[in-house]
Each structure stands twice: as structure tokens, then as C-alpha cells.
Design a protein around this motif. Structure first.
Motif: not given
Lengths: 117, 110
Positions: A33, A35, A37, A43, A45, A88, A90, A108-110, A113, B40-43, B87, B98-102
Motif C-alpha cells: 500500500y 499512503y 499524510q 493517512l 490511500l 509524508f 508511507l 509500515f516503512g519509516q 518526506r 514524523g515516524e511510522a505508525p 489512528l 485499510l481506510i484510516f481516520g484522521k
């Protein structure tokens, strides 16, 4: 060490240029996937793929393209048609066909940006 | 259409308990996930619910009611390091995307 790798971590692009973001996973996951942000946003899609040589548009696919020539790789190209590409990005991957539904969670990857200058 | 709603921000103090709610309206349902994301990081994965009820994992618990389209994440004994975005995400009817909320930004103060 298994995982999902995105590169580069930071990327600068001039307006009007295409740029490709790399995503590689060695988890033997079926699905991958992309995403986007934005600050204060969740996120969204862009594209996803369940199998090699097949992919589907997500909610915000316009101005982006992807390919899935290998199971391990799912690169994303941000084209000049994307009006506001600074964000950003992802990449994630997951199993699809496992009996234990929890193992279908996304890893997830890191992130990359991307800044348009 | 698909819609996932969470509060934008919440604040709490160290040692307290906080509940982050998530309501969803999606075309099909194949499980609900909670992720934690530091700036700034991954979930990172926290919990997963596909059946109604409560799933407990240490200081974190997650609840699901499919008939109400509702979930919550409960964080106990809050620590400063719990300051992050949380999230809520729903797997769609295809069982793939996967559908995410804000996301909900939680600030923990001493």
C-alpha cells in the motif's frame, strides 16, 4: 532482519519533475500500500496491490502511478500532474490469506518526506 | 461511501485513563485496527478487533461494537511517552485496503 524499507527518507523535487519513491519488503507479504499524510491529517490511500502485476486506485490516485513487477517491490511515482505533492509518504504491506486475521495487520516503512522546491 | 470519525485532540495527565472513540461507516467490514504514531515516524500496531467485545493487551484495551459501528481505545496508567497520534483504521469489504481516520492527537502532561 525482516522489514519494509522506504528510500530515501527525505526527497526534494523541483516543480514539474517526476520523482519515484522506493518501497521494498522482505516479509513475503501479498499486499502492499501507499499512503499520503499531510500535517494534522490521517493517512489517505493512494494505491494498493494484492498481487504482482495488479494494483487498484485508492481515494487520491490522481497524479500518482505505481508498478508491482515483483512481490517485494512497490515503487510510487509522483508525477508533475500532482498539484500539491509536498507530504509524508508511507508504504505498508500485509498478509492477505492467513487464517489468523490479526496477522493481516499492516506493517509500515519509516516514510519518505517529499518537498517540492 | 466510507467515513471514519475520531476526536481531533485529547489531553490527559500522567497516571490517568483515557478513552479514544472511533465511529465508522464503511461499505463492508473486515476488522478494525488501532495504530500509534509519534510525530514524523511510522505508525505502529496496537490492537485489532473483528468480533464484538473487548481485547486487552497490557495498558491498552480496544472495544468493538459492529452493530453500532463503534470502537474505542482505552489507555491506562498514562505515561508521557503515550503522547502521540492514535489512528483508527477499518479494513474494507474487499478485505484488502485499510481506510484510516484522521487520527486523535493525545497530549499527556505531568
Amino acid at each position: 532482519d525482516g522489514g519494509i524499507t522506504q528510500s530515501p527518507k527525505y526527497l526534494f523535487r523541483k516543480e514539474g519533475q517526476n520523482v519515484t519513491l522506493s518501497c521494498e519488503q522482505n516479509l513475503n507479504h501479498d499486499a502492499m500500500y501507499w499512503y499520503r499524510q499531510d500535517p494534522g491529517q490521517g493517512l489517505r490511500l493512494i494505491y494498493y496491490s494484492q498481487i504482482v502485476n495488479d494494483f487498484q486506485k485508492g481515494d487520491i490516485a490522481e497524479g500518482y502511478s505505481v508498478s508491482r513487477e515483483k512481490k517485494e517491490s512497490f515503487p510510487l511515482t509522483v508525477t508533475s500532474a500532482q498539484k500539491n505533492p509536498t507530504a509524508f509518504y508511507l508504504c505498508a504491506s500485509s498478509h492477505l490469506n492467513t487464517r489468523d486475521l490479526q496477522t493481516r495487520r499492516a506493517f509500515f516503512g519509516q516514510g519518505t518526506r517529499l518537498t517540492v522546491v | 461511501g466510507q467515513n471514519i470519525d475520531q476526536p481531533t485532540e485529547m489531553t490527559a495527565t500522567e497516571g490517568a485513563i483515557v478513552q479514544i472513540n472511533c465511529t465508522y461507516q464503511t461499505s463492508g467490514f473486515n476488522g478494525l485496527f488501532w495504530y500509534q504514531q509519534h510525530a514524523g515516524e511510522a505508525p505502529t500496531f496496537l490492537s485489532y478487533n473483528v468480533l464484538d467485545g473487548l481485547e486487552e493487551k497490557g495498558r491498552f484495551s480496544s472495544f468493538l461494537s459492529r452493530s453500532k459501528g463503534y470502537s474505542y481505545l482505552l489507555l491506562k496508567e498514562l505515561q508521557m511517552k503515550d503522547s502521540a497520534s492514535y489512528l483508527c483504521a477499518v479494513r474494507d469489504r474487499t478485505g484488502t485496503a485499510l481506510i484510516f481516520g484522521k487520527g486523535t492527537t493525545l497530549s499527556v502532561s505531568s
